[in-house]
Motif scaffolding. Structure first.
Motif: not given
Length: 156
Positions: A85-93, A47-62
């Motif tokens: 879908a991640d607009t920068d990488d079709a393989r990523a979410w 909610q605070g940072a917006g959509a992000m990739r799983l790895g970034e979300l894991a890092a932010n959530s520790r």
């Protein structure tokens, strides 16, 4: 800033973090809510940072990436988050909070604060104003914005 002032500030900030964590755990226990604290933290990050990739979300959530995968799977099943879908990488979410997730988070925060009202009902108007000012100060310094993320990356 003189060293003695720095030490006092460090102790005060340390005490604030400990008191805040204790307050949050107490409020959660009082509510009896069984949802994982990691789920609420994840929704808050999104909610605070917006959509992000799983790895970034894991890092932010520790949490580890495998742990975040499990958290996200549960949140998707609850329809509180969605994969886009991640607009920068079709393989990523990317993971994004849904309106249903935002409503659940708002209800949880209301439940937490309502559980704490009896403990703070006797505060004076000045004490309530001091709490408001503290929240404002902390809110102005703590943010999952791009600038904060960059500062954190630079501190490593």
């Amino acid at each position: 800033m003189p060293e003695t002032d720095d030490t006092d500030l460090r102790h005060t900030l340390g005490d604030l973090v400990v008191a805040s964590n204790r307050l949050g755990r107490l409020a959660a226990r009082v509510t009896g809510n069984t949802e994982s604290p990691a789920s609420w933290r994840t929704l808050s990050v999104l909610q605070g940072a917006g959509a992000m990739r799983l790895g970034e979300l894991a890092a932010n959530s520790r949490v580890s990436q495998p742990t975040m995968t499990k958290i996200v799977r549960n949140l998707v099943e609850s329809e509180w988050v969605k994969r886009i879908a991640d607009t920068d990488d079709a393989r990523a979410w990317q993971i994004a909070i849904t309106p249903k997730g935002a409503a659940a988070l708002l209800a949880w925060r209301d439940e937490l604060s309502a559980a704490l009202v009896p403990m703070f009902a006797d505060l004076t108007d000045d004490e309530i104003e001091a709490l408001r000012k503290t929240v404002t100060i902390i809110g102005s310094r703590v943010d999952l914005s791009a600038a904060t993320s960059e500062a954190l990356a630079g501190a490593r």
